[in-house]
Design a protein around this motif. Structure first.
Motif, short mmCIF file in Angstrom:
data_model
loop_
_atom_site.label_atom_id
_atom_site.label_comp_id
_atom_site.label_asym_id
_atom_site.label_seq_id
_atom_site.Cartn_x
_atom_site.Cartn_y
_atom_site.Cartn_z
N HIS A 169 0.83 -1.20 0.00
CA HIS A 169 0.00 0.00 0.00
C HIS A 169 0.87 1.26 0.00
CE1 HIS A 169 -3.24 -2.75 0.82
NE2 HIS A 169 -2.67 -3.14 1.95
N PRO A 170 1.26 1.71 -1.18
CA PRO A 170 2.05 2.94 -1.23
C PRO A 170 1.16 4.18 -1.31
CG PRO A 170 1.94 1.97 -3.41
CD PRO A 170 1.16 1.05 -2.49
N TYR A 171 1.67 5.29 -0.81
CA TYR A 171 1.10 6.59 -1.17
C TYR A 171 2.17 7.36 -1.93
CZ TYR A 171 3.40 8.18 3.21
OH TYR A 171 4.29 8.44 4.22
N TYR A 172 1.72 8.11 -2.90
CA TYR A 172 2.62 8.89 -3.75
C TYR A 172 2.56 10.33 -3.26
CZ TYR A 172 2.61 4.62 -6.37
OH TYR A 172 2.75 3.30 -6.71
N ALA A 173 3.63 10.75 -2.61
CA ALA A 173 3.62 11.99 -1.84
C ALA A 173 4.43 13.07 -2.52
CB ALA A 173 4.18 11.73 -0.44
N ARG A 174 3.94 14.27 -2.34
CA ARG A 174 4.60 15.46 -2.88
C ARG A 174 4.62 16.53 -1.81
NH1 ARG A 174 1.90 19.95 -6.10
NH2 ARG A 174 3.58 21.09 -7.13
N VAL A 175 5.73 17.21 -1.69
CA VAL A 175 5.88 18.30 -0.71
C VAL A 175 6.12 19.59 -1.49
CG1 VAL A 175 7.20 19.17 1.25
CG2 VAL A 175 6.86 16.70 0.97
N SER A 176 5.30 20.60 -1.21
CA SER A 176 5.47 21.90 -1.86
C SER A 176 5.42 23.00 -0.80
CB SER A 176 4.39 22.14 -2.92
OG SER A 176 3.10 22.14 -2.33
N ARG A 177 6.03 24.12 -1.10
CA ARG A 177 6.10 25.25 -0.18
C ARG A 177 5.61 26.51 -0.88
NH1 ARG A 177 9.91 21.53 0.90
NH2 ARG A 177 10.39 21.12 3.12
N ASP A 178 4.66 27.19 -0.25
CA ASP A 178 4.08 28.38 -0.86
C ASP A 178 3.33 29.17 0.19
OD1 ASP A 178 3.16 30.23 -2.77
OD2 ASP A 178 1.35 29.06 -3.16
N GLY A 179 3.51 30.49 0.20
CA GLY A 179 2.73 31.38 1.04
C GLY A 179 2.84 31.12 2.52
N GLY A 180 4.01 30.65 2.99
CA GLY A 180 4.18 30.37 4.41
C GLY A 180 3.69 29.00 4.83
N TYR A 181 3.25 28.17 3.87
CA TYR A 181 2.77 26.83 4.17
C TYR A 181 3.68 25.79 3.54
CZ TYR A 181 -1.75 28.70 5.74
OH TYR A 181 -2.73 29.36 6.41
N VAL A 182 3.79 24.65 4.20
CA VAL A 182 4.37 23.46 3.61
C VAL A 182 3.22 22.48 3.41
CG1 VAL A 182 5.96 21.53 3.90
CG2 VAL A 182 6.61 23.81 4.71
N ALA A 183 2.93 22.15 2.15
CA ALA A 183 1.81 21.27 1.81
C ALA A 183 2.32 19.85 1.62
CB ALA A 183 1.10 21.75 0.55
N LEU A 184 1.80 18.94 2.44
CA LEU A 184 2.13 17.52 2.32
C LEU A 184 0.96 16.84 1.62
CD1 LEU A 184 3.34 16.90 6.00
CD2 LEU A 184 4.69 17.72 4.05
N GLN A 185 1.18 16.44 0.38
CA GLN A 185 0.12 15.80 -0.41
C GLN A 185 0.35 14.30 -0.49
OE1 GLN A 185 0.19 18.13 -4.15
NE2 GLN A 185 -1.84 18.84 -3.56
N TYR A 186 -0.67 13.55 -0.11
CA TYR A 186 -0.64 12.09 -0.15
C TYR A 186 -1.64 11.64 -1.21
CZ TYR A 186 1.39 12.83 4.53
OH TYR A 186 2.15 13.25 5.59
N TRP A 187 -1.14 11.05 -2.29
CA TRP A 187 -1.99 10.57 -3.37
C TRP A 187 -2.08 9.04 -3.30
CZ3 TRP A 187 -4.65 13.68 -6.73
CH2 TRP A 187 -4.29 15.04 -6.73
N TYR A 188 -3.31 8.51 -3.42
CA TYR A 188 -3.56 7.07 -3.34
C TYR A 188 -4.18 6.61 -4.64
CZ TYR A 188 -3.43 8.68 1.49
OH TYR A 188 -3.08 9.29 2.66
N PHE A 189 -3.71 5.46 -5.13
CA PHE A 189 -4.23 4.92 -6.38
C PHE A 189 -4.98 3.62 -6.12
CE2 PHE A 189 -3.84 2.11 -10.08
CZ PHE A 189 -4.50 2.90 -11.02
N TYR A 190 -6.20 3.55 -6.64
CA TYR A 190 -7.04 2.35 -6.51
C TYR A 190 -7.26 1.75 -7.90
CZ TYR A 190 -8.23 4.39 -1.94
OH TYR A 190 -8.18 4.93 -0.69
N PRO A 191 -7.23 0.43 -8.04
CA PRO A 191 -7.45 -0.16 -9.36
C PRO A 191 -8.84 0.10 -9.92
CG PRO A 191 -6.43 -1.75 -7.88
CD PRO A 191 -6.84 -0.57 -7.04
N MET A 192 -9.83 0.35 -9.04
CA MET A 192 -11.18 0.57 -9.54
C MET A 192 -12.02 1.31 -8.52
SD MET A 192 -13.89 -2.09 -11.24
CE MET A 192 -15.44 -1.46 -11.89
N ASN A 193 -12.96 2.10 -9.03
CA ASN A 193 -14.04 2.69 -8.25
C ASN A 193 -15.29 1.85 -8.53
OD1 ASN A 193 -16.54 4.23 -8.02
ND2 ASN A 193 -15.31 6.02 -7.62
N ASP A 194 -15.76 1.11 -7.53
CA ASP A 194 -16.93 0.22 -7.71
C ASP A 194 -18.10 0.70 -6.86
OD1 ASP A 194 -15.47 -0.42 -5.41
OD2 ASP A 194 -16.24 -2.45 -5.35
#
Length: 608
Positions: free
Chosen positions: A160-185
């Motif tokens: 179970h991986p999450y695909y994470a991205r860290v960005s910095r803008d406007g005094g914030y550090v944004a931690l984004q966790y993206w999850y991939f599912y094989p299907m929406n049922d």
């Protein structure tokens, strides 16, 4: 990691932040698909290209031939074309599908009476929508079973991986966790709106950077169905959020995988595009013709569905039986940057709900997602300062500006007041001693009125700015505390225990559409009192039973009585006008004459 640590902007520092705040996701019992690795998915999918101007799509790579590197290369090569992955070539049918069910692949799930939670109109639209699936390019129900078999046998279902991205803008550090599912049922397993191959969901945590460079958690945002802007995010101290240490808990929707803060069952409304466009046009017409209706709230038409966020199934994260694996991605990750296509079957569904999604960086049309390009703006944080320390500094900066502006206003009032007094003194002297003093009387009156209005406007601005400055001064000793939900326009809450669950309502809601269709058929064949009146009587009877089932029969009767009285009054007025058109025309002309007379008198009096 301590929340007040100063974290370096390095790969190791970013991974440490991500691990410190990674969410815990809890699913509903009966969930078939959990987050999986994208390389395992693409290895089982074929890659297709929709060629411009041609009806048949071109297969660029068969299942087993696709890798993340090839996905990026083909995405770069055919950047202007519609690319998509296709996981299931042949949905399960017949004996194979029944064998999959007997194998117990799908855990037991006990649904609520979802029809009981929505009204009669919504059930009618729902029935029409389900019939329309026969004519639309939908993902068939057997795709769920075929995709699930591939998922559990060939996609490392325990990874179970999450695909994470860290960005910095406007005094914030944004931690984004993206999850991939094989299907929406959501539709085929949980009676929701849609099914589609592949699903991307995300959680974003915003850390505020303090004045000394340390980081403190400030906001969290879950991807959800109905929420946008301010409603997407919650404050870190929001009582609706459950935490395991520093890890927020997400209750994922059954099959839909959308995030919720509280466990339970939610009514999710899917908007209807064309009815809402017509309603918006009608509102513009009404507000133009009736000025007093300009402040009426806007309403949107939609189809309600139940989204289950029970949290009684498997979980991933701290304290759960399954663990996360962190994978860092950014704008330089080739498969994220270069592949703009869809991650599952492109059904060409014009409604959009049955089409697979694009990746974390792109929308379906190939444009960059707002949530990826500008996470701070996407969550409505451009106007929110990162920490309380920033707020204090900004208040003092505002106070300095207010003091300067108040000094400017005081000086301007003195100058204009003196000018007005000089004009008044001169006017009195001319009235007393100058011959022909009345020649410029209108011009002097206009200058006096303009000066008075300007001074009044300055006084009003001065009063408002003084109140604002006084509030800032008081905040120095007692900083303001805002309620956690103050920024929300609509707080999403699950259905409560007193939601309609009565036995009669459940039975009626399940049978009402069929009863109504049968009634329409009988009216068409043999209307008892004329076709139009028979239809009206049938609708009134259906609505009356609906109101009785929900305990609203008295309100329904009162509403129908009011509507009947209004219709009777309108018809009576039309009858009077038709039979006595001369009197009606005379009344309209007299009314127009009165309106014109009042307007002309008002204009004449203002010039005096």
């Amino acid at each position: 990691m301590d929340v007040d640590d100063v974290v370096p902007c390095t790969r190791e520092g970013d991974l440490a932040l991500l691990r410190a705040y990674e969410p815990v996701i809890r699913y509903t019992a009966g969930e078939l698909f959990l987050p999986t690795a994208v390389d395992a998915y693409v290895g089982q999918a074929g890659l297709w290209r929709r060629r411009p101007g041609e009806r048949r799509d071109e297969c660029l790579a068969r299942p087993g031939e696709v890798t993340l590197e090839r996905l990026a290369a083909e995405g770069k090569r055919f950047a202007g074309d519609g690319l998509y992955l296709r996981l299931v070539d042949s949905p399960m049918h017949g004996a194979e599908y029944r064998r999959w069910r007997r194998e117990g692949a799908q855990p037991s799930f006990r649904p609520s009476s979802r029809f009981a939670a929505v009204g009669l109109f919504a059930r009618l639209v729902d029935a029409g929508l389900r019939l329309s699936l026969l004519l639309r390019g939908t993902v068939p129900g057997g795709t769920r079973a075929a995709a699930h078999r591939l998922y559990v046998t060939r996609m490392r279902a325990n990874d179970h991986p999450y695909y994470a991205r860290v960005s910095r803008d406007g005094g914030y550090v944004a931690l984004q966790y993206w999850y991939f599912y094989p299907m929406n049922d959501w539709r085929s397993t949980f009676s929701g709106l849609n099914d589609h191959e592949a699903d991307w969901e995300q959680v974003t945590i915003f850390l505020g950077e303090t004045l000394d460079g340390s980081l403190r958690p400030a906001w969290v945002a879950f991807s959800a169905h109905d929420e946008v802007g301010d409603d997407l995010r919650r404050r870190w101290d929001d009582p609706d959020i459950e935490f395991v240490g520093t890890h927020p808990v997400v209750y994922a929707g059954a099959g839909s995988h959308a995030g919720a803060y509280l466990p339970g069952e939610y009514v999710t409304t899917v908007p209807l595009e064309w009815p809402n466009r017509l309603a918006a046009g009608w509102r513009r017409v009404v507000r133009t013709l009736l000025p007093w209706a300009r402040n009426t709230p806007e309403t949107t038409a939609g189809i309600p569905f139940i989204d289950y966020h029970r949290g009684d199934g498997p979980g991933i994260g701290v304290g759960e039986h399954r663990a996360w694996r962190s994978v860092l991605v950014d704008d330089d990750t080739a498969w994220v940057r270069d592949y703009r296509g869809l991650w599952g079957l492109d059904t060409r569904d014009h409604f959009g709900g049955e089409r697979a999604p694009a990746g974390p960086r792109y929308e379906r049309d190939g444009t960059v997602r707002p949530g990826w390009a500008n996470p701070v703006a996407w969550a409505g944080l451009d106007e929110e300062y990162p920490t309380a320390e920033h707020g204090a500094v900004l208040r003092e900066s505002r106070a300095t500006w207010l003091e300067g502006r108040l000094a400017e206003i005081a000086a301007e009032i003195d100058v204009r007041r003196r000018a007005s007094r000089e004009l008044r003194a001169s006017d009195r002297a001319r009235t007393a001693y100058a011959s022909g003093a009345g020649a410029d009387k209108a011009g002097r009156r206009d200058r006096t009125r303009d000066g008075r209005e300007t001074i009044a406007r300055l006084h009003a601005e001065q009063t408002g700015l003084r109140e604002e400055l006084d509030a800032i001064v008081r905040a120095r000793s007692q900083p303001p505390v805002e309620a956690p939900h103050a920024h929300l326009r609509r707080r999403a809450l699950p259905l409560t225990a007193d939601a309609p669950r009565q036995r009669f309502l459940a039975i009626w809601s399940a049978a009402s559409v069929s009863v109504m269709l049968a009634g329409v058929a009988l009216v068409v064949i043999s209307p008892p009192i004329g076709l139009l009146w028979s239809f009206a009587g049938l609708m009134a009877l259906m609505l009356a039973i609906e109101a009785a089932a929900r305990g609203r029969l008295v309100r329904f009767a009162a509403t129908m009585a009011a509507v009947g009285a209004a219709v009777f009054a309108v018809l009576g007025a039309v009858e009077v006008v038709v039979r006595n058109w001369r009197a009606g025309a005379a009344a309209v002309l007299i009314l127009a004459a009165c309106v014109l007379l009042v307007g002309n008198l008002r204009a004449w009096l203002t010039t005096r």
